[in-house]
Design a protein around this motif. Sequence first.
Motif, PDB file in Angstrom:
ATOM      1  N   THR A 192       0.878  -1.178   0.000  1.00  0.00           N
ATOM      2  CA  THR A 192       0.000   0.000   0.000  1.00  0.00           C
ATOM      3  C   THR A 192       0.913   1.225   0.000  1.00  0.00           C
ATOM      4  O   THR A 192       1.430   1.606   1.054  1.00  0.00           O
ATOM      5  CB  THR A 192      -0.872   0.031   1.286  1.00  0.00           C
ATOM      6  N   PRO A 193       1.159   1.801  -1.179  1.00  0.00           N
ATOM      7  CA  PRO A 193       2.130   2.920  -1.210  1.00  0.00           C
ATOM      8  C   PRO A 193       1.663   4.104  -0.387  1.00  0.00           C
ATOM      9  O   PRO A 193       0.480   4.436  -0.389  1.00  0.00           O
ATOM     10  CB  PRO A 193       2.200   3.278  -2.703  1.00  0.00           C
ATOM     11  N   ARG A 194       2.586   4.693   0.347  1.00  0.00           N
ATOM     12  CA  ARG A 194       2.280   5.915   1.116  1.00  0.00           C
ATOM     13  C   ARG A 194       3.107   7.037   0.502  1.00  0.00           C
ATOM     14  O   ARG A 194       4.305   7.150   0.731  1.00  0.00           O
ATOM     15  CB  ARG A 194       2.609   5.689   2.587  1.00  0.00           C
ATOM     16  N   ILE A 195       2.441   7.840  -0.309  1.00  0.00           N
ATOM     17  CA  ILE A 195       3.190   8.803  -1.117  1.00  0.00           C
ATOM     18  C   ILE A 195       2.616  10.213  -0.986  1.00  0.00           C
ATOM     19  O   ILE A 195       2.749  11.020  -1.895  1.00  0.00           O
ATOM     20  CB  ILE A 195       3.212   8.365  -2.601  1.00  0.00           C
ATOM     21  N   ASN A 196       2.015  10.496   0.180  1.00  0.00           N
ATOM     22  CA  ASN A 196       1.417  11.831   0.348  1.00  0.00           C
ATOM     23  C   ASN A 196       2.412  12.883   0.795  1.00  0.00           C
ATOM     24  O   ASN A 196       2.131  14.065   0.755  1.00  0.00           O
ATOM     25  CB  ASN A 196       0.292  11.784   1.394  1.00  0.00           C
ATOM     26  N   TYR A 197       3.562  12.458   1.272  1.00  0.00           N
ATOM     27  CA  TYR A 197       4.527  13.390   1.840  1.00  0.00           C
ATOM     28  C   TYR A 197       5.189  14.242   0.752  1.00  0.00           C
ATOM     29  O   TYR A 197       5.577  13.715  -0.299  1.00  0.00           O
ATOM     30  CB  TYR A 197       5.598  12.598   2.603  1.00  0.00           C
ATOM     31  N   GLY A 198       5.349  15.547   1.031  1.00  0.00           N
ATOM     32  CA  GLY A 198       5.918  16.564   0.149  1.00  0.00           C
ATOM     33  C   GLY A 198       6.644  16.080  -1.102  1.00  0.00           C
ATOM     34  O   GLY A 198       6.059  16.017  -2.193  1.00  0.00           O
ATOM     35  N   ALA A 199       7.900  15.697  -0.943  1.00  0.00           N
ATOM     36  CA  ALA A 199       8.736  15.370  -2.098  1.00  0.00           C
ATOM     37  C   ALA A 199       8.176  14.186  -2.893  1.00  0.00           C
ATOM     38  O   ALA A 199       8.267  14.143  -4.122  1.00  0.00           O
ATOM     39  CB  ALA A 199      10.151  15.055  -1.638  1.00  0.00           C
ATOM     40  N   LEU A 200       7.548  13.227  -2.179  1.00  0.00           N
ATOM     41  CA  LEU A 200       7.001  12.047  -2.873  1.00  0.00           C
ATOM     42  C   LEU A 200       5.729  12.413  -3.623  1.00  0.00           C
ATOM     43  O   LEU A 200       5.499  11.967  -4.750  1.00  0.00           O
ATOM     44  CB  LEU A 200       6.669  10.945  -1.878  1.00  0.00           C
ATOM     45  N   ALA A 201       4.878  13.243  -2.975  1.00  0.00           N
ATOM     46  CA  ALA A 201       3.624  13.649  -3.613  1.00  0.00           C
ATOM     47  C   ALA A 201       3.939  14.358  -4.933  1.00  0.00           C
ATOM     48  O   ALA A 201       3.279  14.133  -5.952  1.00  0.00           O
ATOM     49  CB  ALA A 201       2.841  14.559  -2.676  1.00  0.00           C
TER      50      ALA A 201
END
Length: 341
Positions: A192-201
């Motif tokens: 389950t990718p967690r990609i909400n954080y700044g640089a990742l988003a």
Amino acid sequence: MKWKENVSLLPYNTFGIEAHAARFAEYSSEDELREILLSLKKEHPDEPILCVGCGSNLLFTRDYSGTVLHSAMNRFRFRHISEDTTMVYAESGMEWDYLVQVCVDKGFYGLENLSHIPGTVGAAAVQNVGAYGVEAGEFIHEVHCLEIATGQSVTFGSERLRYAYRSSAFKQELKGKYVITQVDFRLSNHFTPRINYGALAKEFCNRKTVEHLTPVHLREVITRIRKGKLPEPSEIGSAGSFFMNPVVSTERFAEIEKRFPDIPHYNTPNGGVKIPAAWLIEQCGWKGKSLGRAGVYEKQALVLVNHGGATGSEIVALSEAIRKDVHDKFGIIIQPEAIFI
Ligand code: EPU
């Protein structure tokens, strides 16, 4: 011989500070560690003990007058406990990023955002390493230790360890009392990718990419982002983020924001507002600047670097100058994340 005397700690701190330990011992099993602890108790009863993995979060400000212990325990096992969950048992000396890689390769998920963080498994359980919206503590089930005073095995459940932002009970009331031998992680069999954080988003703002995102690709992207912003310990001495990001009350934040409308910030689940220390430091004009042989990394203002031959005291002097300027300008006291020895 159980330990060596007057040992250079240069290979055991990523800052590249020259300091010596009065004694240094490495162990490859719990029995070996117990034997060392009991011998030290007999022969050097009043001397302190310090556990060092890669030393990626330490700043030696002087020689260490006690014994440095280094784990060479690096085995790894796992057990599927349900269709959804796998328990991973990793010994304390295992390199953190190797653990993340093995887990991603085998299909055990949760740790992938913590790719390319220097350090060992044992240190990660003390420090609660975190990056891109994920913290190791979320996945830690139990931590196995030996008590320094008695050599007895003790297991702590994660609730007892009170994991919080860059913090755990090992940095507070349990400090200096236990040596970690193994950390048990509860991981998921589903990605389950967690990609909400700044640089990742920013990286994944294109939805199509997200739909086809694999854990291997996510790990690669994170590794690339980190390599672009953070110095490689083998090339430039540093301890990663030197300061923690400060959290202030919403009232206090409202006052600061009136004076600095562009201030970046994140609301925390506990109601406070987290401000990136890197921004505060950059606003004070420190990014890329040096004081003696210590400097502020030109690509990430949160990282202090050793430009070559810096002493621990030089790094401390730089950090104090930065803390003073941040306090004078913003009224905020920033605290080091690195542990001073
Ligand atoms: N920023 C600046 N100037 C800089 C760098 C950053 O103004 O030179 C501002 C930007 O507004 C940016 C924000 O700071 O959006 C946040 O920057 P970044 O995403 O690089 O993260 P950070 O808050 O500086 C934290 C962790 C890092 C972790 C990253 C990514 C702490 C103390 N540090 O840094 O952890 O990799 O987030 O999740 O929380 C470490 O602990 O050693 C470490 C590298």
